[in-house]
Design a protein around this motif. Structure first.
Motif, PDB file in Angstrom:
ATOM      1  N   ASN A   1     -12.280 -10.825  -4.245  1.00  0.00           N
ATOM      2  CA  ASN A   1     -13.279 -11.659  -3.397  1.00  0.00           C
ATOM      3  C   ASN A   1     -13.749 -12.693  -4.294  1.00  0.00           C
ATOM      4  O   ASN A   1     -13.753 -13.954  -3.830  1.00  0.00           O
ATOM      5  CB  ASN A   1     -14.128 -10.741  -2.982  1.00  0.00           C
ATOM      6  N   GLN A   2     -14.033 -12.388  -5.625  1.00  0.00           N
ATOM      7  CA  GLN A   2     -14.615 -13.580  -6.316  1.00  0.00           C
ATOM      8  C   GLN A   2     -13.649 -14.326  -6.799  1.00  0.00           C
ATOM      9  O   GLN A   2     -13.688 -15.361  -6.838  1.00  0.00           O
ATOM     10  CB  GLN A   2     -15.108 -12.473  -7.635  1.00  0.00           C
ATOM     11  N   LEU A   3     -12.482 -13.904  -6.944  1.00  0.00           N
ATOM     12  CA  LEU A   3     -11.332 -14.930  -7.237  1.00  0.00           C
ATOM     13  C   LEU A   3     -10.884 -15.954  -6.265  1.00  0.00           C
ATOM     14  O   LEU A   3     -10.836 -17.166  -6.118  1.00  0.00           O
ATOM     15  CB  LEU A   3      -9.853 -14.086  -7.467  1.00  0.00           C
ATOM     16  N   GLY A   4     -11.055 -15.059  -4.839  1.00  0.00           N
ATOM     17  CA  GLY A   4     -11.030 -16.051  -3.585  1.00  0.00           C
ATOM     18  C   GLY A   4     -11.885 -17.132  -3.433  1.00  0.00           C
ATOM     19  O   GLY A   4     -11.642 -18.457  -3.000  1.00  0.00           O
ATOM     20  N   ILE A   5     -13.336 -16.809  -3.583  1.00  0.00           N
ATOM     21  CA  ILE A   5     -14.278 -17.486  -3.630  1.00  0.00           C
ATOM     22  C   ILE A   5     -14.202 -18.812  -4.650  1.00  0.00           C
ATOM     23  O   ILE A   5     -14.352 -20.076  -4.308  1.00  0.00           O
ATOM     24  CB  ILE A   5     -15.659 -16.887  -3.666  1.00  0.00           C
ATOM     25  N   GLY A   6     -13.584 -18.404  -5.755  1.00  0.00           N
ATOM     26  CA  GLY A   6     -13.416 -19.368  -6.816  1.00  0.00           C
ATOM     27  C   GLY A   6     -12.554 -20.353  -6.412  1.00  0.00           C
ATOM     28  O   GLY A   6     -12.560 -21.606  -6.815  1.00  0.00           O
TER      29      GLY A   6
END
Length: 214
Positions: A74-79
């Motif tokens: 999720n954090q990677l996708g947001i980034g």
């Protein structure tokens, strides 16, 4: 999250996995467990029960690993995707629903058996909607899409080893444990984070008071 509440979080997830999987084994695994009880074969019943307790521990551990992987994704996708990340999640979720039917149908099904494979995505979607609605009410942000993504996509990933097995009973034995463990983690993580924050504040305050008293 502090170690104390991380252990509680993991322990509770394990307990849910064991209890739900064992109950599922009694209902859906009649030939594997319950028949020994009715036959009075207590030795085999206990051995089978222990085996499904271990399976429950495995189910809960898979769920826990998948949840922490999801937090990273999720954090990677947001980034990477920024504002379009929710739209990417929707597309991936749709593909996951399709794969829940097609993956198993392609491996074991026939043209006259497609209806027997549709129940699985229906169950997953129902659990996902209920869990996402509860999760969304916890926060001021709209968390419905990421919650649906986790409950559907990550559950699909968790089910892959069991979808490859021709014995359908293994899906019945694991699906409910995975879904309930996933739902529990998604809904209760904020509570454990808040408790961890309060614990840190209390420790910091006690430390400051101790320094002042000296």
């Amino acid at each position: 999250m502090t170690l104390k509440y991380l252990i509680q979080f993991y322990r509770n997830t394990l307990l849910i996995g064991v209890v739900v999987t064992y109950i599922s084994s009694l209902v859906f695994g009649y030939d594997k467990v319950t028949k020994y009880l009715f036959a009075g074969d207590i030795g085999n019943f206990i051995a089978a029960s222990v085996w499904f307790v271990v399976v429950g521990l495995l189910v809960a551990t898979i769920s826990q690993l998948a949840y922490f992987i999801y937090l990273f994704i999720n954090q990677l996708g947001i980034g990477i995707f920024g504002k379009i990340w929710p739209h990417v999640q929707i597309v991936v979720t749709i593909f996951a629903i399709f794969d829940l039917v097609y993956f198993r149908f392609l491996r074991f099904g026939g043209t006259d058996q497609i209806l027997s494979f549709i129940w699985l995505p229906i169950v997953v979607i129902i659990f996902a909607i209920i869990t996402s609605n509860v999760k969304n009410k916890q926060s001021k942000k709209n968390l419905w899409i990421p919650s649906m993504f986790f409950m559907i996509v990550m559950t699909t990933v968790e089910l892959i080893p069991f979808l490859r097995v021709e014995d359908t009973s293994w899906i019945y034995l694991t699906i409910f444990g995975l879904l309930l463990c996933n739902a529990y983690q998604l809904i209760t993580l904020p509570k454990f984070n808040a408790l961890s924050l309060e614990e840190r504040k209390t420790k910091k305050l006690n430390k400051e008071n101790g320094m002042k008293s000296k």
